[in-house]
Write a protein that holds these residues in place. Structure first.
Motif, PDB file in Angstrom:
ATOM      1  N   THR A 498       0.663  -1.072  -0.017  1.00 58.20           N
ATOM      2  CA  THR A 498      -0.042  -0.003   0.097  1.00 58.20           C
ATOM      3  C   THR A 498       0.877   1.436   0.128  1.00 58.20           C
ATOM      4  OG1 THR A 498      -1.792  -1.186   1.417  1.00 58.20           O
ATOM      5  CG2 THR A 498      -1.894   1.253   1.115  1.00 58.20           C
ATOM      6  N   SER A 499       1.934   1.266   0.658  1.00 57.03           N
ATOM      7  CA  SER A 499       2.931   2.366   0.949  1.00 57.03           C
ATOM      8  C   SER A 499       3.638   2.582  -0.332  1.00 57.03           C
ATOM      9  CB  SER A 499       3.895   2.356   2.068  1.00 57.03           C
ATOM     10  OG  SER A 499       3.100   2.159   3.194  1.00 57.03           O
ATOM     11  N   VAL A 500       4.044   1.366  -0.949  1.00 57.03           N
ATOM     12  CA  VAL A 500       4.728   1.196  -2.283  1.00 57.03           C
ATOM     13  C   VAL A 500       3.860   2.035  -3.311  1.00 57.03           C
ATOM     14  CG1 VAL A 500       5.623   0.063  -4.121  1.00 57.03           C
ATOM     15  CG2 VAL A 500       6.119  -0.604  -1.919  1.00 57.03           C
ATOM     16  N   LEU A 501       2.593   1.461  -3.478  1.00 55.29           N
ATOM     17  CA  LEU A 501       1.528   2.033  -4.393  1.00 55.29           C
ATOM     18  C   LEU A 501       1.518   3.618  -4.286  1.00 55.29           C
ATOM     19  CD1 LEU A 501      -0.384   1.907  -6.765  1.00 55.29           C
ATOM     20  CD2 LEU A 501      -2.283   1.113  -5.119  1.00 55.29           C
ATOM     21  N   THR A 502       1.416   4.068  -3.005  1.00 54.74           N
ATOM     22  CA  THR A 502       1.273   5.410  -2.479  1.00 54.74           C
ATOM     23  C   THR A 502       2.217   6.336  -3.121  1.00 54.74           C
ATOM     24  OG1 THR A 502       0.107   5.110  -0.812  1.00 54.74           O
ATOM     25  CG2 THR A 502       0.832   7.108  -0.870  1.00 54.74           C
ATOM     26  N   SER A 503       3.665   5.722  -2.724  1.00 58.63           N
ATOM     27  CA  SER A 503       4.956   6.407  -3.498  1.00 58.63           C
ATOM     28  C   SER A 503       4.913   6.599  -4.717  1.00 58.63           C
ATOM     29  CB  SER A 503       6.078   5.804  -2.579  1.00 58.63           C
ATOM     30  OG  SER A 503       5.894   5.896  -1.245  1.00 58.63           O
ATOM     31  N   SER A 504       4.611   5.489  -5.593  1.00 61.14           N
ATOM     32  CA  SER A 504       4.452   5.263  -7.097  1.00 61.14           C
ATOM     33  C   SER A 504       3.626   6.393  -7.512  1.00 61.14           C
ATOM     34  CB  SER A 504       4.330   3.947  -7.376  1.00 61.14           C
ATOM     35  OG  SER A 504       5.176   3.206  -7.116  1.00 61.14           O
ATOM     36  N   MET A 505       2.216   6.505  -7.010  1.00 58.73           N
ATOM     37  CA  MET A 505       1.478   7.457  -7.711  1.00 58.73           C
ATOM     38  C   MET A 505       1.935   9.002  -7.302  1.00 58.73           C
ATOM     39  SD  MET A 505      -2.106   5.475  -6.244  1.00 58.73           S
ATOM     40  CE  MET A 505      -2.924   7.015  -6.657  1.00 58.73           C
ATOM     41  N   LEU A 506       2.639   9.085  -6.003  1.00 58.95           N
ATOM     42  CA  LEU A 506       3.071  10.461  -5.826  1.00 58.95           C
ATOM     43  C   LEU A 506       4.297  10.898  -6.996  1.00 58.95           C
ATOM     44  CD1 LEU A 506       3.194  10.539  -2.161  1.00 58.95           C
ATOM     45  CD2 LEU A 506       1.708  11.880  -3.586  1.00 58.95           C
ATOM     46  N   GLY A 569      13.388   6.281  -3.246  1.00 55.66           N
ATOM     47  CA  GLY A 569      14.065   5.893  -2.123  1.00 55.66           C
ATOM     48  C   GLY A 569      12.911   5.158  -1.137  1.00 55.66           C
ATOM     49  N   ASP A 570      12.038   5.795  -0.963  1.00 55.91           N
ATOM     50  CA  ASP A 570      10.781   5.261  -0.139  1.00 55.91           C
ATOM     51  C   ASP A 570      10.547   4.012  -0.760  1.00 55.91           C
ATOM     52  OD1 ASP A 570      10.945   7.165   1.489  1.00 55.91           O
ATOM     53  OD2 ASP A 570       9.198   8.212   0.809  1.00 55.91           O
ATOM     54  N   LEU A 609       6.495   4.930  10.537  1.00 52.66           N
ATOM     55  CA  LEU A 609       5.572   5.726  10.179  1.00 52.66           C
ATOM     56  C   LEU A 609       5.647   6.204   8.625  1.00 52.66           C
ATOM     57  CD1 LEU A 609       6.183   8.161  13.367  1.00 52.66           C
ATOM     58  CD2 LEU A 609       4.063   6.837  12.986  1.00 52.66           C
ATOM     59  N   ARG A 610       6.712   6.243   8.107  1.00 47.88           N
ATOM     60  CA  ARG A 610       6.774   6.584   6.782  1.00 47.88           C
ATOM     61  C   ARG A 610       5.926   5.633   5.916  1.00 47.88           C
ATOM     62  NH1 ARG A 610      11.677   6.978   6.752  1.00 47.88           N
ATOM     63  NH2 ARG A 610      11.779   9.118   7.475  1.00 47.88           N
ATOM     64  N   ILE A 611       6.113   4.233   6.207  1.00 53.08           N
ATOM     65  CA  ILE A 611       5.484   3.269   5.198  1.00 53.08           C
ATOM     66  C   ILE A 611       3.906   3.516   5.485  1.00 53.08           C
ATOM     67  CG2 ILE A 611       5.038   0.938   5.348  1.00 53.08           C
ATOM     68  CD1 ILE A 611       7.702   0.257   6.365  1.00 53.08           C
ATOM     69  N   ILE A 643       6.409  -5.413  13.231  1.00 53.64           N
ATOM     70  CA  ILE A 643       5.517  -5.306  14.503  1.00 53.64           C
ATOM     71  C   ILE A 643       5.154  -3.758  14.653  1.00 53.64           C
ATOM     72  CG2 ILE A 643       5.534  -5.208  17.074  1.00 53.64           C
ATOM     73  CD1 ILE A 643       7.812  -7.526  16.976  1.00 53.64           C
ATOM     74  N   LEU A 644       6.128  -2.798  14.140  1.00 53.71           N
ATOM     75  CA  LEU A 644       5.795  -1.350  14.491  1.00 53.71           C
ATOM     76  C   LEU A 644       4.615  -1.021  12.976  1.00 53.71           C
ATOM     77  CD1 LEU A 644       9.038   0.481  15.102  1.00 53.71           C
ATOM     78  CD2 LEU A 644       7.118   0.000  16.686  1.00 53.71           C
ATOM     79  N   VAL A 645       4.887  -1.629  11.949  1.00 53.23           N
ATOM     80  CA  VAL A 645       3.995  -1.281  10.864  1.00 53.23           C
ATOM     81  C   VAL A 645       2.667  -1.915  11.010  1.00 53.23           C
ATOM     82  CG1 VAL A 645       3.310  -1.858   8.536  1.00 53.23           C
ATOM     83  CG2 VAL A 645       5.724  -1.222   9.096  1.00 53.23           C
ATOM     84  N   ASN A 646       2.634  -3.071  11.613  1.00 52.48           N
ATOM     85  CA  ASN A 646       1.402  -3.620  12.194  1.00 52.48           C
ATOM     86  C   ASN A 646       0.529  -2.741  13.294  1.00 52.48           C
ATOM     87  OD1 ASN A 646       0.759  -6.011  10.470  1.00 52.48           O
ATOM     88  ND2 ASN A 646       2.230  -7.243  11.731  1.00 52.48           N
ATOM     89  N   LEU A 647       1.252  -2.416  14.135  1.00 53.02           N
ATOM     90  CA  LEU A 647       0.642  -1.647  15.320  1.00 53.02           C
ATOM     91  C   LEU A 647       0.088  -0.207  14.583  1.00 53.02           C
ATOM     92  CD1 LEU A 647       3.032  -2.323  18.225  1.00 53.02           C
ATOM     93  CD2 LEU A 647       0.995  -3.568  17.710  1.00 53.02           C
ATOM     94  N   ILE A 648       1.093   0.368  13.989  1.00 53.09           N
ATOM     95  CA  ILE A 648       0.563   1.789  13.378  1.00 53.09           C
ATOM     96  C   ILE A 648      -0.920   1.578  12.565  1.00 53.09           C
ATOM     97  CG2 ILE A 648       1.228   3.662  11.868  1.00 53.09           C
ATOM     98  CD1 ILE A 648       3.844   3.376  12.972  1.00 53.09           C
TER      99      ILE A 648
END
Length: 756
Positions: A498-506, A569-570, A609-611, A643-648
């Motif tokens: 989801t984050s990769v798609l977001t970065s690619s669209m941006l 880079g993201d 958080l960035r992911i 773990i952090l990605v899941n919690l956020i």
């Protein structure tokens, strides 16, 4: 069909019953009855004898010890009569000449013996304190007292330390050969008015006007214990004199302590509780008598030995028992201390002579006597056992040995056993039954052999079936494991994609917004005026805007390139994380291998958080960070990141029901101790019900309709593998939730936690 056998008739006699009867009768009669009854008889006899001995002893002792006190009172009766006669005699005589010859006034104001011709070993001493009015009546009373003391004092000195007469003015007339100059050397300030042996005879203290005894006291110069008897003399309704004897108590106290019954001891005390003699409590020199009932002094100030609270309670119990005894009762029991006491009263002084006998003395004597009875009983028992041994060996042991050998042969497969079946008792009946059992066992053994052969074939067949089922179960378990791994991979990779798609669209939006067609128009314009390019750039309105435009365009392209590099880079980091997640989940299917490396947790939190940045932005979630400066931690980077990605991500979905302007999430990083680090993810979302808190980390459990319940489960497992823990807290529905990831600083701490 089972063959029918004719069982033998019941045995005509019972060997076991007759043997048990013989043994029981002899044990009961010889040991139980003899020893027990003998002990009780001896104990009761000794107890009665001891009580009688104690009663005789205290009565005899009281008669002997009270003689000195009775004699003192008898002496006082004689002195009282003689003094009364001398007082009446001097009423008709002139006392002045004799008085002036015997007594003289001293410069200190006192009146004493005339030193000329005075011999204190044969004559009484006289002390008249200052301030006494010396009139004719006083002279007559003093002379009468002097004459009585000089007449009877030497005779009474055989049994009494001294003999004296005291006048109400505080005057003392005493015969004491051991202190011949005592009265001459008394200090002029000496007074007897407040001393016990003087105040006892005063009318207000002695309304019955009878002889009274003081408490025991120690004579300081001689270190001897004594007691004083004081008898008042009233003449014509007026108190005119007091007679006194000092009685030495050292011999009496010594006999009380040393002369006692075996195993017992004696004590002496007054009716008011004053202790006079006790074998374990010796009073210090100069101390006043100890009161058993209400003495508040420190025992260390009274006795030379330490006294315990139990000893004090013991004395009080004896005193109260003596005080409450019925008239004529001599021997008493003190049950709380397992003792018997015998009491006799010393007439005259009114003291209580008590002999204390512990019950243990009686019981120990009874036990010693009963030991001999027990010894004879044991010898009788041994003889009986020897007889029983011989009988059992001949009648039971040998036949039982035959049975044992027959059992051994039967277990070895030899079914032809020979036993003595001719006996008429239980052993003969048992031998016959044993032979029948051997025949039956032989028959069943053959039937079992045939059945076992068929059973072996069926067991082999069932074993093959079970092996096939086991193989299928193992394969099913492997498939379930692969499915669980694949589920975790898809869940975690989905979050990152989801984050990769977001970065690619941006990045695509940035490229579309570059407007590179303006560069082509500028190039065409320059191409048209290349012949007069200088003039065009300096004089033409459009030419003068070319250079500023190109300058701004270059800066804009540089900024866009930097943004595109950041987005790419993201994408690169997200792609790397996808690969790490896949490898991480693959390791779940193999033996875990720890890939520890120094990790800066604050950077890892920023990456997590960035992911989720794009998703958080779409959901309008405001993020607050409180990241403390903590040193790098040796841990698995990608496992912590997962773990952090899941919690956020879960925190973001938990706030869907909250209005957008109120959605708040905080991430904190703290080090509460030297060996632990905490990462907290807190939201103000829907919260968690108390009954759900214990199930939140279970596999497949979720509260979202579109959730699958794998993220928190795998995160909790990953936290445990890192040596830490993942916990949750919520105050209830609608009050948000806080997930806390606890990690060790070093892998050693992780190993210690896992081993614990």
């Amino acid at each position: 069909m089972t063959p029918q056998h004719a069982f033998p008739s019941p045995a005509r006699s019972s060997l076991a019953r007759s043997t048990l009867i013989k043994m029981g009768v002899r044990i009961a009669v010889i040991i139980a009855l003899t020893t027990l009854l003998s002990y009780l008889h001896i104990y009761n006899s000794l107890l009665a004898e001891t009580r009688a001995t104690m009663e005789r002893s205290v009565v005899d002792r009281s008669e002997r010890e009270q003689a000195i006190f009775v004699l003192a009172e008898d002496n006082h009766a004689i002195l009282k009569k003689a003094l009364e006669e001398r007082l009446r005699f001097w009423r008709e005589q002139d006392p002045q000449p004799l008085f002036d010859r015997l007594f003289v006034s001293r410069p200190d104001g006192t009146l004493r013996n005339n030193p000329q011709g005075f011999d204190g070993t044969q004559m009484p001493g006289v002390y008249v304190p200052r301030g006494v009015t010396v009139d004719a009546d006083f002279r007559r009373r003093l002379l009468a007292a002097y004459e009585v003391v000089i007449q009877y004092g030497p005779a009474f000195h055989v049994r009494f330390m001294n003999t004296g007469v005291m006048l109400p003015e505080g005057v003392v007339v005493g015969y004491w050969p051991e202190g011949p100059n005592y009265f001459l050397e008394l200090e002029p300030s000496f007074s007897i008015l407040n001393l016990e042996y003087f105040t006892l005879a005063l009318p207000e203290n002695n309304p019955k006007r009878e002889s009274s005894w003081t408490g025991v006291f120690e004579d300081a110069p001689t270190k001897t214990w004594m007691v004083t008897v004081a008898t008042p003399l009233d003449l014509d309704g007026r108190h005119v004199a007091t007679l006194s004897h000092d009685v030495l108590l050292n011999d009496l106290m010594g006999r009380t302590l040393s002369d006692h019954l075996p195993g017992a001891y004696n004590i002496l005390f007054r009716d008011d509780g004053h202790l006079i003699a006790h074998p374990k409590l010796q009073m210090k020199s100069g101390a006043e008598a100890y009161n058993i009932l209400n003495d508040t002094r420190n025992p260390d100030a009274v006795f030379t030995q330490a006294i315990t609270e139990r000893q004090r309670a013991h004395l009080r119990a004896i005193f109260k028992r003596v005080e409450a005894r019925a008239p004529g009762e001599v021997v008493l029991e003190v049950p709380e201390f397992d003792e018997y006491i015998a009491v006799a009263r010393l007439e005259g002084a009114g003291w209580n002579f008590v002999t204390v006998m512990p019950k243990q003395v009686v019981t120990s004597a009874a036990i010693r006597a009963a030991r001999y009875v027990l010894l004879f009983g044991v010898l009788s028992l041994l003889m009986e056992l020897a007889i029983m041994y011989w009988v059992l060996k001949q009648q039971i042991s040998h036949p039982l040995l035959d049975f044992t050998q027959a059992t051994t042969r039967l277990s070895a497969g030899e079914f032809n056993v020979g036993l003595d079946t001719a006996r008429a008792d239980e052993l003969g009946q048992l031998a016959l039954a044993f032979q029948r059992m051997a025949s039956e066992v032989q028959r069943r053994e053959e039937a079992l052999r045939l059945a076992n052969e068929g059973l072996e074939h069926r067991v082999e067949e069932r074993t093959r079936e079970l092996q096939e089922v086991h193989r299928q179960l193992v394969e099913t378990a492997r498939q379930v494991g692969r499915a669980e791994i694949a589920t975790n991979v898809l869940h975690n990779v989905g979050n990152v994609l989801t984050s990769v798609l977001t970065s690619s669209m941006l990045a695509r939006e940035r490229l579309a917004a570059l407007k590179l067609e303006n560069v082509a128009r500028v190039a065409d314009l320059l191409e048209e005026h290349k012949a007069d390019l200088s003039t065009f750039l300096t004089q033409d309105e459009r030419g003068r805007n070319v250079l500023p435009f190109l300058n701004q365009l270059g800066k804009h392209l540089l900024m866009e390139r930097q943004e595109l590099q950041t987005l790419l880079g993201d994408v690169s980091r997200h792609t790397e994380h996808i690969g790490a997640i896949v490898k991480l989940q693959q390791r779940y299917a193999r033996t875990p291998q720890q890939l520890f490396e120094p990790v800066q947790l604050s950077e890892l939190v920023e990456d997590a958080l960035r992911i989720n940045q794009a998703a958080l932005g779409r959901h309008a979630v405001a993020v607050a960070k409180n990241l403390s400066d903590v040193p790098p931690v040796l841990t698995e980077k990608h496992k912590v990141l997962m773990i952090l990605v899941n919690l956020i991500s879960n925190a973001k979905y938990a706030m869907d029901a909250v209005p957008e302007e109120q959605r708040r999430m905080s991430v904190s990083l703290v080090r509460p101790s030297a060996d632990r680090i905490l990462i907290e993810v807190r939201d103000n979302g829907v919260g968690i019900a108390p009954e759900m808190l214990t199930r939140i980390f279970q596999y497949g459990f979720t509260t979202r309709k579109e959730g699958h319940g794998f993220g928190l489960h795998s995160s909790a497992l990953a936290a445990q593998e890192l040596g830490g823990s993942l916990t949750v807290h919520s105050d209830g529905p609608g009050l948000g939730a806080t997930f806390t990831l606890e990690l060790p600083v070093t892998p050693q701490q992780r190993n210690e936690r896992l081993s614990a």
